[in-house]
Design a protein around this motif. Sequence first.
Motif, PDB file in Angstrom:
ATOM      1  N   LEU A 269       0.831  -1.206   0.000  1.00 20.20           N
ATOM      2  CA  LEU A 269       0.000   0.000   0.000  1.00 20.20           C
ATOM      3  C   LEU A 269       0.864   1.255   0.000  1.00 20.20           C
ATOM      4  O   LEU A 269       0.533   2.251  -0.666  1.00 20.20           O
ATOM      5  CB  LEU A 269      -0.921  -0.007   1.225  1.00 20.20           C
ATOM      6  N   ARG A 270       1.969   1.188   0.719  1.00 15.46           N
ATOM      7  CA  ARG A 270       2.886   2.334   0.748  1.00 15.46           C
ATOM      8  C   ARG A 270       3.458   2.597  -0.645  1.00 15.46           C
ATOM      9  O   ARG A 270       3.521   3.746  -1.095  1.00 15.46           O
ATOM     10  CB  ARG A 270       4.011   2.052   1.750  1.00 15.46           C
TER      11      ARG A 270
ATOM     12  N   LYS B 230      -1.026   4.381  -1.069  1.00 15.27           N
ATOM     13  CA  LYS B 230      -2.332   4.175  -0.452  1.00 15.27           C
ATOM     14  C   LYS B 230      -2.202   3.742   1.006  1.00 15.27           C
ATOM     15  O   LYS B 230      -3.112   3.138   1.567  1.00 15.27           O
ATOM     16  CB  LYS B 230      -3.123   3.119  -1.226  1.00 15.27           C
ATOM     17  N   GLU B 231      -1.075   4.048   1.614  1.00 13.93           N
ATOM     18  CA  GLU B 231      -0.825   3.590   2.975  1.00 13.93           C
ATOM     19  C   GLU B 231      -1.840   4.183   3.948  1.00 13.93           C
ATOM     20  O   GLU B 231      -2.031   5.401   3.991  1.00 13.93           O
ATOM     21  CB  GLU B 231       0.581   3.983   3.409  1.00 13.93           C
ATOM     22  N   PRO B 232      -2.510   3.343   4.737  1.00 13.51           N
ATOM     23  CA  PRO B 232      -3.458   3.878   5.722  1.00 13.51           C
ATOM     24  C   PRO B 232      -2.711   4.557   6.865  1.00 13.51           C
ATOM     25  O   PRO B 232      -1.653   4.073   7.300  1.00 13.51           O
ATOM     26  CB  PRO B 232      -4.207   2.627   6.207  1.00 13.51           C
ATOM     27  N   SER B 233      -3.220   5.649   7.327  1.00 18.54           N
ATOM     28  CA  SER B 233      -2.569   6.347   8.428  1.00 18.54           C
ATOM     29  C   SER B 233      -2.837   5.621   9.741  1.00 18.54           C
ATOM     30  O   SER B 233      -3.870   4.976   9.915  1.00 18.54           O
ATOM     31  CB  SER B 233      -3.077   7.789   8.525  1.00 18.54           C
TER      32      SER B 233
ATOM     33  N   GLU C  98      -7.410  -4.711   5.472  1.00 23.88           N
ATOM     34  CA  GLU C  98      -8.764  -4.241   5.178  1.00 23.88           C
ATOM     35  C   GLU C  98      -9.696  -4.551   6.356  1.00 23.88           C
ATOM     36  O   GLU C  98     -10.524  -3.717   6.745  1.00 23.88           O
ATOM     37  CB  GLU C  98      -9.286  -4.894   3.903  1.00 23.88           C
TER      38      GLU C  98
ATOM     39  N   GLN D  60      -8.881  -2.047   9.148  1.00 19.63           N
ATOM     40  CA  GLN D  60      -9.404  -0.701   8.894  1.00 19.63           C
ATOM     41  C   GLN D  60     -10.923  -0.656   9.064  1.00 19.63           C
ATOM     42  O   GLN D  60     -11.464   0.325   9.597  1.00 19.63           O
ATOM     43  CB  GLN D  60      -9.010  -0.254   7.492  1.00 19.63           C
ATOM     44  N   THR D  61     -11.616  -1.704   8.627  1.00 18.14           N
ATOM     45  CA  THR D  61     -13.067  -1.764   8.806  1.00 18.14           C
ATOM     46  C   THR D  61     -13.417  -1.790  10.286  1.00 18.14           C
ATOM     47  O   THR D  61     -14.319  -1.074  10.748  1.00 18.14           O
ATOM     48  CB  THR D  61     -13.648  -3.005   8.105  1.00 18.14           C
TER      49      THR D  61
ATOM     50  N   ARG E 166     -11.590  -0.674  12.775  1.00 17.06           N
ATOM     51  CA  ARG E 166     -11.282   0.634  13.357  1.00 17.06           C
ATOM     52  C   ARG E 166     -12.386   1.643  13.057  1.00 17.06           C
ATOM     53  O   ARG E 166     -12.768   2.425  13.941  1.00 17.06           O
ATOM     54  CB  ARG E 166      -9.930   1.147  12.836  1.00 17.06           C
ATOM     55  N   SER E 167     -12.907   1.625  11.851  1.00 19.53           N
ATOM     56  CA  SER E 167     -13.982   2.552  11.489  1.00 19.53           C
ATOM     57  C   SER E 167     -15.228   2.287  12.319  1.00 19.53           C
ATOM     58  O   SER E 167     -15.888   3.223  12.780  1.00 19.53           O
ATOM     59  CB  SER E 167     -14.308   2.417   9.996  1.00 19.53           C
TER      60      SER E 167
END
Length: 238
Positions: A21-22, A26-29, A224, A227-228, A230-231
């Motif tokens: 991703l990096r 597209k790396e997630p913070s 993924e 991140q889901t 965490r949201s």
Amino acid sequence: MKIMVTGDSHSGPIGRGLQMLRDAKKEPSGIVVRPLGIGNLLPTAFFRDAGTHAEILPPEFRKNLEQLPPAMPQVDVMALSMPLWPMRVVHKMNRQKLTLNPEFETDQLISHQVFQQMVLTEQQYVLKLIGLFQRQNIRTVVISGPGLFRDNGLFARRPHPYVFGIFNRYREIMKTELSRRDVPVLDIPAAALDDEGFMHDALRHPNPKDGHHANGDYGLMVLEQLQTWRSQVSLESA
């Protein structure tokens, strides 16, 4: 919400997924991956409870992380790739010719109670680590290592039902223990498994001699999931 992924060697593919991703910009913070090392030390007293943190003891682990949670960067969530990898016990059962299934008449049948104690003994220090995090009000989430690939070497010596029976029962026991502690589990992504419960070959480690680690594409699936989750947690907390 800052998350650190750590644990056994199965956290490595998650790090490779993060690098993918990096590279794609597209790396997630707020997600870092810092593996401890291979999981053979997890059934040992691999840390000292220092009150506010776990001081990591084995040199093999300590060269990667000296404490958990780390002093820096400060994190809100520890995502552990530790409690759901059963193969150490599967191999032990195979070596000692033990079984949970009476259909395997050449092996010694052990009760589910004895097997449960075997699992909890192996995971006792991981569970103590989770308790330390909870005492410090640090969220913990458990992420799963991969399932089993068809070319796992144990299948050449043991039938699939023998291996899967132990593999799945171990995971059930640990998921129950984690649920009792209110620790969420991000299980093996359904898309990673075929209709018979094996991992898809496209997700296997690029080293053809490695029959049990996954690759960066599997790491992307886990990221993924993370991140889901965490949201969802952030929405619930809002």
